[in-house]
Design a protein around this motif. Structure first.
Motif, PDB file in Angstrom:
ATOM      1  N   LEU A 204       0.833  -1.215   0.000  1.00 49.09           N
ATOM      2  CA  LEU A 204       0.000   0.000   0.000  1.00 49.09           C
ATOM      3  C   LEU A 204       0.864   1.259   0.000  1.00 49.09           C
ATOM      4  N   HIS A 205       1.899   1.282   0.840  1.00 49.25           N
ATOM      5  CA  HIS A 205       2.769   2.457   0.885  1.00 49.25           C
ATOM      6  C   HIS A 205       3.532   2.630  -0.422  1.00 49.25           C
ATOM      7  N   ALA A 206       3.929   1.517  -1.041  1.00 51.07           N
ATOM      8  CA  ALA A 206       4.618   1.625  -2.329  1.00 51.07           C
ATOM      9  C   ALA A 206       3.683   2.194  -3.388  1.00 51.07           C
ATOM     10  N   GLY A 207       2.405   1.778  -3.361  1.00 50.76           N
ATOM     11  CA  GLY A 207       1.449   2.334  -4.319  1.00 50.76           C
ATOM     12  C   GLY A 207       1.233   3.820  -4.095  1.00 50.76           C
ATOM     13  N   ALA A 208       1.132   4.228  -2.825  1.00 55.24           N
ATOM     14  CA  ALA A 208       0.956   5.654  -2.547  1.00 55.24           C
ATOM     15  C   ALA A 208       2.188   6.452  -2.977  1.00 55.24           C
ATOM     16  N   GLU A 210       4.232   5.663  -5.376  1.00 54.90           N
ATOM     17  CA  GLU A 210       4.275   5.709  -6.846  1.00 54.90           C
ATOM     18  C   GLU A 210       3.387   6.819  -7.386  1.00 54.90           C
ATOM     19  N   VAL A 211       2.234   6.973  -6.747  1.00 54.35           N
ATOM     20  CA  VAL A 211       1.294   8.004  -7.224  1.00 54.35           C
ATOM     21  C   VAL A 211       1.838   9.403  -6.951  1.00 54.35           C
ATOM     22  N   SER A 212       2.449   9.576  -5.773  1.00 54.79           N
ATOM     23  CA  SER A 212       2.888  10.924  -5.373  1.00 54.79           C
ATOM     24  C   SER A 212       4.396  11.128  -5.533  1.00 54.79           C
ATOM     25  N   ALA A 213       5.058  10.287  -6.321  1.00 63.43           N
ATOM     26  CA  ALA A 213       6.511  10.393  -6.466  1.00 63.43           C
ATOM     27  C   ALA A 213       6.898  11.715  -7.121  1.00 63.43           C
ATOM     28  N   PRO A 214       7.937  12.393  -6.609  1.00 63.66           N
ATOM     29  CA  PRO A 214       8.356  13.679  -7.192  1.00 63.66           C
ATOM     30  C   PRO A 214       9.097  13.527  -8.514  1.00 63.66           C
ATOM     31  N   ASP A 215       9.629  12.322  -8.792  1.00 67.30           N
ATOM     32  CA  ASP A 215      10.366  12.148 -10.050  1.00 67.30           C
ATOM     33  C   ASP A 215      10.110  10.738 -10.574  1.00 67.30           C
ATOM     34  N   GLU A 216      10.518  10.545 -11.818  1.00 65.91           N
ATOM     35  CA  GLU A 216      10.256   9.265 -12.492  1.00 65.91           C
ATOM     36  C   GLU A 216      11.036   8.121 -11.865  1.00 65.91           C
ATOM     37  N   ARG A 217      12.277   8.360 -11.451  1.00 65.34           N
ATOM     38  CA  ARG A 217      13.096   7.290 -10.866  1.00 65.34           C
ATOM     39  C   ARG A 217      12.474   6.756  -9.579  1.00 65.34           C
ATOM     40  N   THR A 218      11.984   7.673  -8.755  1.00 61.45           N
ATOM     41  CA  THR A 218      11.326   7.247  -7.516  1.00 61.45           C
ATOM     42  C   THR A 218      10.055   6.461  -7.812  1.00 61.45           C
ATOM     43  N   ALA A 219       9.300   6.876  -8.833  1.00 64.74           N
ATOM     44  CA  ALA A 219       8.078   6.162  -9.207  1.00 64.74           C
ATOM     45  C   ALA A 219       8.393   4.753  -9.685  1.00 64.74           C
ATOM     46  N   GLU A 220       9.470   4.622 -10.470  1.00 67.99           N
ATOM     47  CA  GLU A 220       9.840   3.286 -10.950  1.00 67.99           C
ATOM     48  C   GLU A 220      10.244   2.388  -9.788  1.00 67.99           C
ATOM     49  N   ALA A 221      11.011   2.957  -8.846  1.00 69.34           N
ATOM     50  CA  ALA A 221      11.414   2.165  -7.681  1.00 69.34           C
ATOM     51  C   ALA A 221      10.201   1.752  -6.851  1.00 69.34           C
ATOM     52  N   ALA A 222       9.247   2.673  -6.673  1.00 66.68           N
ATOM     53  CA  ALA A 222       8.040   2.344  -5.916  1.00 66.68           C
ATOM     54  C   ALA A 222       7.222   1.275  -6.634  1.00 66.68           C
ATOM     55  N   ALA A 223       7.145   1.392  -7.984  1.00 65.96           N
ATOM     56  CA  ALA A 223       6.411   0.384  -8.744  1.00 65.96           C
ATOM     57  C   ALA A 223       7.058  -0.988  -8.603  1.00 65.96           C
ATOM     58  N   ASP A 260      15.081 -15.881 -15.897  1.00 64.90           N
ATOM     59  CA  ASP A 260      15.391 -14.561 -16.457  1.00 64.90           C
ATOM     60  C   ASP A 260      14.558 -13.468 -15.791  1.00 64.90           C
ATOM     61  N   ARG A 261      13.300 -13.777 -15.482  1.00 71.56           N
ATOM     62  CA  ARG A 261      12.455 -12.786 -14.809  1.00 71.56           C
ATOM     63  C   ARG A 261      13.007 -12.462 -13.428  1.00 71.56           C
ATOM     64  N   LEU A 262      13.510 -13.493 -12.730  1.00 74.39           N
ATOM     65  CA  LEU A 262      14.123 -13.267 -11.421  1.00 74.39           C
ATOM     66  C   LEU A 262      15.366 -12.394 -11.551  1.00 74.39           C
ATOM     67  N   LEU A 263      16.173 -12.649 -12.575  1.00 76.13           N
ATOM     68  CA  LEU A 263      17.385 -11.849 -12.763  1.00 76.13           C
ATOM     69  C   LEU A 263      17.032 -10.410 -13.132  1.00 76.13           C
ATOM     70  N   ASP A 264      15.977 -10.215 -13.927  1.00 76.73           N
ATOM     71  CA  ASP A 264      15.559  -8.858 -14.279  1.00 76.73           C
ATOM     72  C   ASP A 264      15.129  -8.078 -13.050  1.00 76.73           C
ATOM     73  N   GLN A 265      14.462  -8.747 -12.111  1.00 75.14           N
ATOM     74  CA  GLN A 265      14.062  -8.061 -10.885  1.00 75.14           C
ATOM     75  C   GLN A 265      15.291  -7.625 -10.091  1.00 75.14           C
ATOM     76  N   THR A 266      16.322  -8.445 -10.095  1.00 74.67           N
ATOM     77  CA  THR A 266      17.562  -8.073  -9.400  1.00 74.67           C
ATOM     78  C   THR A 266      18.259  -6.916 -10.113  1.00 74.67           C
ATOM     79  N   ARG A 267      18.276  -6.951 -11.438  1.00 74.36           N
ATOM     80  CA  ARG A 267      18.905  -5.867 -12.196  1.00 74.36           C
ATOM     81  C   ARG A 267      18.177  -4.545 -11.967  1.00 74.36           C
ATOM     82  N   ALA A 268      16.857  -4.627 -11.774  1.00 74.75           N
ATOM     83  CA  ALA A 268      16.086  -3.401 -11.547  1.00 74.75           C
ATOM     84  C   ALA A 268      16.489  -2.713 -10.250  1.00 74.75           C
ATOM     85  N   LEU A 269      17.124  -3.456  -9.333  1.00 78.54           N
ATOM     86  CA  LEU A 269      17.602  -2.858  -8.093  1.00 78.54           C
ATOM     87  C   LEU A 269      18.999  -2.267  -8.234  1.00 78.54           C
ATOM     88  N   GLY A 270      19.543  -2.297  -9.445  1.00 76.25           N
ATOM     89  CA  GLY A 270      20.856  -1.704  -9.675  1.00 76.25           C
ATOM     90  C   GLY A 270      22.016  -2.664  -9.579  1.00 76.25           C
TER      91      GLY A 270
END
Length: 379
Positions: A204-208, A210-223, A260-270
């Motif tokens: 729930l907090h991640a969804g909130a 994402e909606v109110s994120a000040p920038d795109e990078r923060t929204a992607e991380a919340a998503a 591969d989907r698991l590895l993509d999720q890890t890559r999304a964390l940097g």
């Protein structure tokens, strides 16, 4: 005694009894343990052989043995078949049939006593006098009959004890199943109350955010956090369903196709993650692929916790007899040290791998970093 030995004894016993009846019948006809007969040898052998065959088949049918025993004793005072018939009557006949057998046996003994008395000589002395008739009746009818009744009672007691033991075993298994079901339900309630509630709040907090994120990078991380949390909730619901009911059906389990989907999720964390497949890829059993997936998942989880900026390589090696999975990370500049080589995650992972007959090794590398190696039988 093994079941095989018991089976051999079960097959040999009837024929051993038949051989004993034959030899004792011949000895009785020869006068060694009975009254000597003046009939020709072939006739005596035929009667003894008929007694032996009837005794060997008495477990299937008592009638032929009783008939042969009655004729042999009334005609020749040949007693072995009659003794065997009395024993089997005690072990097999019900009360009404047993009394009928006893009455018939008394009639045969009386007939034999009458014939022996009229024959005169040694036969009249052995089987024609009242005292010897009573003694013979006890030895030929009473003792074998009592022995058979005792054996039948003992068998019934043993059968009742075995049935009671089997019933107790079933009750013990049922109580153990009930205890396991209650414990699963308790664990499921605690996991739902604690873990599921916390993960739901995180989503729930991640969804909130994402909606109110000040920038795109923060929204992607919340998503990403929200998606991962929702996937965790889905997996948690599957686990809770299995815990609540022993007969629950698991949903689709991850395999190497989901790696591969698991590895993509890890890559999304940097984290820089590279996959390397070696050998000829081939379909493997679902247990093998699911175990390999969990090895990679747990190893990457440790990378997230302890070496978030370390490059990680995932090797999937198709061996002839096993699938080898290697997860190796380089030294982390931002971590205080290498990944720990112990912990509940790796302990559980080792148990999972060893459960399918595999091996798991985890520890620091000589050149720095950490490595997890799992060999999973693929035959």
């Amino acid at each position: 005694m093994t079941d095989g030995d018991a089976g051999i004894i079960e097959r040999i016993t009837p024929w051993a009894l038949g051989a004993a009846v034959f030899l004792l019948s011949m000895a009785s006809a020869a006068g060694s343990v009975g009254v000597e007969s003046t009939l020709p040898g072939p006739v005596l052998v035929a009667v003894a052989a008929a007694s032996a065959v009837a005794a060997a088949r008495a477990r299937r049918s008592l009638g032929p043995l009783a008939a042969v025993g009655a004729v042999a004793y009334a005609w020749l005072v040949m007693w072995p078949a009659a003794v065997a018939a009395s024993y089997y009557a005690g072990t097999r006949l019900r009360r009404r049939d047993l009394w009928l057998y006893v009455g018939s046996a008394v009639a045969v003994l009386a007939l034999s006593a009458l014939v022996s008395h009229r024959s005169g000589g040694y036969r009249a002395l052995v089987a024609g006098t009242p005292a010897n008739v009573i003694l013979t009746s006890g030895a030929m009818l009473g003792l074998p009959l009592v022995a058979g009744l005792w054996v039948r009672a003992r068998r019934q007691v043993l059968a009742a004890l075995r049935e009671r033991a089997e019933q107790l075993r079933r009750e013990q298994v049922l109580r153990a199943e009930q205890a396991r079901a209650q414990e699963r339900a308790r664990i499921a309630r605690e996991m739902h109350d604690v873990v599921a509630h916390r993960v739901s709040l995180m989503v729930l907090h991640a969804g909130a955010l994402e909606v109110s994120a000040p920038d795109e990078r923060t929204a992607e991380a919340a998503a990403l956090i929200g998606g991962t949390g929702r996937e965790a909730l889905s997996n948690l619901r599957e686990v809770l369903g299995v815990l609540r009911s022993q007969d629950s059906v698991r949903g689709p389990q991850p395999t190497l196709a989901d790696l591969d989907r698991l590895l993509d999720q890890t890559r999304a964390l940097g984290i820089v993650v590279a996959r390397h497949d070696e050998g000829t890829a081939r379909p493997l059993g679902p247990v093998v692929e699911r175990t390999a997936y969990r090895v990679v998942q747990e190893a990457l989880t440790n990378v997230h916790k302890h070496a978030a900026d370390a490059r990680t390589d995932v090797f999937v090696r198709y061996r002839p007899a096993e699938l080898e999975v290697v997860v190796r990370n380089e030294p982390s500049a931002g971590a205080s040290g290498d990944l720990p080589c112990s912990g509940w995650g790796l302990v559980g992972l080792r148990e999972r791998v060893e459960l399918v007959g595999g091996r798991l090794e985890a520890g620091p590398r000589d050149e720095g970093g950490f490595q997890v190696v799992a060999g999973i039988p693929a035959t």
